[in-house]
Design a protein around this motif. Structure first.
Motif, mmCIF file in Angstrom:
data_model
loop_
_atom_site.group_PDB
_atom_site.id
_atom_site.type_symbol
_atom_site.label_atom_id
_atom_site.label_comp_id
_atom_site.label_asym_id
_atom_site.label_seq_id
_atom_site.Cartn_x
_atom_site.Cartn_y
_atom_site.Cartn_z
ATOM 1 N N GLY A 1 0.798 -1.334 -0.110
ATOM 2 C CA GLY A 1 -0.065 -0.086 0.156
ATOM 3 C C GLY A 1 0.720 1.381 0.052
ATOM 4 N N LYS B 1 -3.978 -5.912 -5.099
ATOM 5 C CA LYS B 1 -4.649 -5.181 -4.532
ATOM 6 C C LYS B 1 -5.386 -5.662 -3.237
ATOM 7 C CE LYS B 1 -7.071 -2.095 -6.901
ATOM 8 N NZ LYS B 1 -8.137 -1.658 -7.644
ATOM 9 N N ARG C 1 -2.333 0.174 -4.569
ATOM 10 C CA ARG C 1 -3.083 1.180 -4.825
ATOM 11 C C ARG C 1 -3.168 1.269 -6.447
ATOM 12 N NH1 ARG C 1 -1.337 5.854 -3.341
ATOM 13 N NH2 ARG C 1 0.918 5.120 -2.536
ATOM 14 N N GLY D 1 -7.713 3.058 -9.701
ATOM 15 C CA GLY D 1 -6.669 2.389 -8.988
ATOM 16 C C GLY D 1 -6.116 1.296 -9.635
#
Length: 397
Positions: free
Chosen positions: A136, A154, A160, A385
């Motif tokens: 992350g 993810k 991200r 994303g």
């Protein structure tokens, strides 16, 4: 652009799939005016098989201990535009801490082993090269694997922004070369020993050798067991083969076999670099099947797919002219879409989606950037994303 990489190895291709693609990427990056500093821990098994002590296109920094290189690494990261930590980097946690604490560079994690990473996590195993806080904190996560692996990065590791950066081939290193007719083999396989590849190797290589005792088979690769392996009288073992010898090996092959490691075949969209290298040499390829293979090469036109021993035997009986046409078609596709230079262009476009705002922290500017895989046209924009999902490819013949 100034890039810093903390990786497994670029100096030795022995027993790993990292060095060869990094060599191609670094050469291509340098050709486009970029500078790469590559930090590699100097370990005995790579030092004993170091086939590129001064790889083209990068400043290689070998070190014995992280403390010895820390100051130089901090200085390099401080002046970098992009800092990359890779899977299987032996000092991944320390490198990640350094990169994530630096305010200037784009912070990237590049997993060249995503199916293995996810499989180990699924089995509750510790993955030493993953930072303790997951993925992350990184601005961008690159993966050797596309498809559903991107979603898993993810959901399982908190990435991200994710995108595939597939394996590739350096045409300067892999291309057709003259060969000695006395060293010709009817069927070859090049790959490091791996237990999860063994069932496919027996079905698609060992069994065909049993059925065709008059034909010459060659197996090249490191770590094969001395005892218990089902060698056949017509299989020649060539042990570790440095990349400089790969073109001669491939061009001496009537056919060559591609077998994907178990977790990678199960995940799909994870082409081996060997696949692109053989194709760039114009060698006709027989491959095991995995989801997404037809994104990279068209079955029946640029590559043949084998699921059984009988499929391989049928390929060995194919008309020589048809076989040559397959090899030429695969080479054309590899040079058009799967070179290191093509991947670098994709990487440049990905990095261009990030910018440095006034506060000095890099952030994502536009995640819906479309197709960067080079694996085909017409992919719809990815979800927010996700810089890219499964590439849209050509349909099998």
């Amino acid at each position: 652009m100034n890039l810093v990489v903390f990786g497994l190895t670029i100096s030795s291709a022995w027993g790993n799939g990292h060095a060869t693609p990094w060599r191609g990427l670094c050469r291509a990056l340098a050709a486009r005016g970029h500078h790469v500093t590559f930090f590699e821990r100097d370990v005995p098994y790579y030092a004993a098989h170091r086939d590129a002590p001064e790889p083209a296109g990068c400043d290689l920094r070998l070190y014995a201990d992280w403390n010895d290189i820390y100051d130089a690494a901090r200085d390099a990261v401080t002046h970098a535009d992009v800092a990359i930590v890779t899977s299987y980097c032996p000092d991944a946690q320390d490198a990640a801490d350094l990169v994530l604490d630096a305010p200037r560079p784009l912070r990237v994690f590049y997993d060249l082993d995503t199916p293995v990473t996810l499989a180990r996590l699924a089995h509750g195993e510790r993955v030493d090269y993953l930072p303790v806080d997951g993925l992350g904190p990184f601005d961008l996560v690159l993966s050797f694997t596309g498809g559903r692996a991107l979603d898993a990065l993810k959901s399982e590791l908190g990435a991200r922004a994710v995108a595939p950066l597939y394996g590739s081939v350096d045409p300067a290193a892999h291309h057709p070369v003259p060969t000695d007719p006395d060293r010709h083999f009817d069927f070859t396989y090049l790959g490091t020993y791996s237990p999860d590849r063994q069932p496919a190797l027996e079905e698609l290589f060992i069994n065909p050798a049993r059925h065709r005792p008059s034909q010459r088979f060659a197996l090249a690769g490191s770590m094969y067991p001395a005892d218990g392996f089902p060698w056949q009288p017509n299989i020649f073992y060539l042990s570790h083969m440095p990349p400089t010898d790969h073109p001669s090996f491939y061009c001496s092959s009537g056919w060559t076999l591609n077998i994907t490691r178990g977790p990678m075949a199960e995940m799909g969209y994870c082409p081996s670099g060997r696949l692109f290298e053989a194709a760039a040499c114009g060698t006709p390829v027989v491959s095991d099947w995995w989801e997404g293979l037809d994104t990279f090469f068209t079955p029946g036109i640029e590559i043949l797919v084998a699921r059984t021993t009988e499929d391989v035997l049928a390929a060995l009986d194919l008309d020589p002219a048809a076989r040559r046409q397959l090899g030429q078609s695969a080479r054309a596709r590899a040079l058009a879409e799967h070179t290191a230079a093509a991947r670098v262009e994709q990487l440049e476009r990905l990095l261009a989606t990030f910018h440095v705002p006034a506060n000095g922290h890099l952030s994502e500017r536009d995640t819906n950037v479309g197709n960067h895989s080079g694996g085909g046209a017409g992919q719809p924009h990815a979800a927010a994303g996700v810089l890219e999902g499964t590439p849209a490819g050509r349909q099998p013949a």
